[in-house]
Motif scaffolding. Sequence first.
Motif, PDB file in Angstrom:
ATOM      1  N   PHE A 148      -0.706  -7.872 -11.037  1.00 25.32           N
ATOM      2  CA  PHE A 148      -0.610  -7.742  -9.803  1.00 25.32           C
ATOM      3  C   PHE A 148      -1.855  -8.174  -8.840  1.00 25.32           C
ATOM      4  N   ARG A 149      -1.774  -8.948  -7.676  1.00 28.58           N
ATOM      5  CA  ARG A 149      -2.629  -9.453  -6.640  1.00 28.58           C
ATOM      6  C   ARG A 149      -2.245  -8.755  -5.396  1.00 28.58           C
ATOM      7  N   GLY A 150      -1.158  -8.010  -4.941  1.00 23.95           N
ATOM      8  CA  GLY A 150      -0.889  -7.569  -3.893  1.00 23.95           C
ATOM      9  C   GLY A 150       0.493  -8.062  -3.393  1.00 23.95           C
ATOM     10  N   VAL A 151       1.047  -7.539  -2.301  1.00 28.89           N
ATOM     11  CA  VAL A 151       2.582  -7.941  -2.093  1.00 28.89           C
ATOM     12  C   VAL A 151       2.238  -8.912  -0.697  1.00 28.89           C
ATOM     13  N   ASP A 152       3.571  -9.660  -0.549  1.00 27.39           N
ATOM     14  CA  ASP A 152       3.451 -10.486   0.585  1.00 27.39           C
ATOM     15  C   ASP A 152       3.740  -9.502   1.901  1.00 27.39           C
ATOM     16  N   ALA A 183      -2.345   4.510   4.671  1.00 27.62           N
ATOM     17  CA  ALA A 183      -3.636   3.933   4.858  1.00 27.62           C
ATOM     18  C   ALA A 183      -4.185   3.653   3.374  1.00 27.62           C
ATOM     19  N   SER A 184      -3.858   4.693   2.572  1.00 23.51           N
ATOM     20  CA  SER A 184      -4.149   4.684   0.920  1.00 23.51           C
ATOM     21  C   SER A 184      -3.124   3.700   0.535  1.00 23.51           C
ATOM     22  N   LEU A 185      -1.848   3.624   0.954  1.00 29.49           N
ATOM     23  CA  LEU A 185      -0.978   2.723   0.339  1.00 29.49           C
ATOM     24  C   LEU A 185      -1.399   1.232   0.523  1.00 29.49           C
ATOM     25  N   ALA A 186      -1.667   1.032   1.872  1.00 29.67           N
ATOM     26  CA  ALA A 186      -1.907  -0.365   2.346  1.00 29.67           C
ATOM     27  C   ALA A 186      -3.252  -0.785   1.502  1.00 29.67           C
ATOM     28  N   ASP A 187      -4.236   0.135   1.409  1.00 24.39           N
ATOM     29  CA  ASP A 187      -5.370  -0.287   0.538  1.00 24.39           C
ATOM     30  C   ASP A 187      -5.098  -0.869  -0.954  1.00 24.39           C
ATOM     31  N   LYS A 188      -3.920   0.086  -1.580  1.00 28.11           N
ATOM     32  CA  LYS A 188      -3.726  -0.284  -2.850  1.00 28.11           C
ATOM     33  C   LYS A 188      -2.774  -1.421  -2.959  1.00 28.11           C
ATOM     34  N   LEU A 189      -1.854  -1.790  -2.094  1.00 26.38           N
ATOM     35  CA  LEU A 189      -0.765  -2.896  -2.270  1.00 26.38           C
ATOM     36  C   LEU A 189      -1.250  -4.044  -1.915  1.00 26.38           C
ATOM     37  N   LYS A 190      -2.552  -3.990  -1.008  1.00 26.70           N
ATOM     38  CA  LYS A 190      -3.106  -5.385  -0.410  1.00 26.70           C
ATOM     39  C   LYS A 190      -2.142  -6.436   0.194  1.00 26.70           C
TER      40      LYS A 190
END
Length: 532
Positions: A148-152, A183-190
């Motif tokens: 996992f590197r992030g989502v598009d 905000a926490s979700l965005a930080d984790k999902l990149k």
Amino acid sequence: TAQHPNLNLVCGDVEGRLSSLFSRVQAIQKKTGQFDLLLCVGEFFGVTPEAEAEWQQYKTGAKKAPIQTYILGAASQETVKNFPSSDGSELAENITYLGRRGVFTGASGLQLAYVGGREALQEPAPAHCFTSKDLSTLVNSLTSSSKFRGVDILLTSQWPRGVWQYGNNPEVNTKSCGSSSIASLADKLKPRYHFAALEGAHYERLPYRNHVVLQENAQHVSRFIALATVNNPAKKKYLYAFNIVPMKSMDPTELVKQPQDVTESPYRRSLHLSPSVCFYCDVQEPVHQFFFDLSRKQGGAPRGRGGKRPSDGRGRDGHFQGQPKQPPQPTGPCWFCLASPQVEKHLVVSIGTHCYLALAKGPLTPRHVLILPIGHYQSVVELSSDVVEEMEKYKSALRDFYKSKGERCILFERNYRSQHLQLQDIKEAFMVQAQEQNMELMEIPQHTDLKQIAPPGTPYFYVELDSGEKLYYRIQKNFPLQFGREVLASEAVLNIPTRADWKECKQSREEEDDSCKQLRDDFQPYDFAWDD
């Protein structure tokens, strides 16, 4: 392998204005060609009788969406009735409800994570709200993979709270806007792109980093875009078109390219850097002249022993201390001597017994300060032990102060072509830039005293890292005077190359006064020199 990018449209709150939206989309497609998807964030359905009647036309098939449209769930109790269940389903031809939360992967491999509704403030959560369990389930389903590197793309209805930190300011009430869970979700999902709505505002944040410079490998940047309501009277932007090649199909070096205007992550405040440059001044006058009364000035006195001092040789308790030892005298005007006519006293933040703290002229960042001895010394190696001791106290206080702000303290010293020295951090950046200028920075043992390496009079550049590591360079000739500052301003560290030259960062006297007053107030709890 090279791949055809996905052409997508994203829309803010539709609020039932389906015909307006779809006729606008058709007009765009006529000009530019067919888009792959239309993604709708915020409130899709309206609550007026007109909106309900319009929806019936699409629901019965009398009208049809001209593009494959994906929508998020209800963001209010009134629109919950339009969703048959919390599971995703096709609501009308070409209009699909994604579901409460989850991941959608397109045929091209494009990965899209989504969460509808608002953050639940009570238990059990109303139907139009998401819970912390929804978010943890979503995060775990993605991040459990070692690849996992992030989502598009990330779609949420609510904004992430604080997304504007370190970026440009949105036209919304930042005190009440957004959800800290998002905000926490965005930080984790990149996400490479994160879209949201509900605030009736259009906002495109500067791209932000997902890695800590020099501590983690470079990662892709994220872009947050909020969109306004369809057909809003103020004509704020509600449709956003973009193309994107799925992350999994991209060349890794291409993926992690950092744009010029990238900022720190708004969600990882502890990673922000704040340089603390320490200049040790070279010019001096008799000791009793250094103490002047700043408390009468508007904007408050410098924190510390800045009140009127006895100039009769008596200490704070009134006991006679004998003639103070004269520190070395300057050979010419010095901009940093506290008694010098050249010193800009309005920049003084704190005054100790042997040293003082001042806001840097043309600061690199808002909390860029100088530590200066009250006496005139060429370099650290010439300082007497009591001056060194107080300087260490200031360094320690600054480290605690910056830590409280989620920042790192960087110290450097330059003893060359100046009556001062300077201290700073960030090992790799210093090493790389030194190599580029054919300079060899040497690492010296942590407990080695600088005096053992640099005899008085030796020109040198010295870096003290917040890890405890120390770097040293014996200056030969043609040393770039702004070297330390250039490293910190460089793309690899703070990415503010335009601020490398202090002359380009000059502030007005009024701005300097305001900045210094703010810094004095902020630093006061950490100021050992402060007394009532």
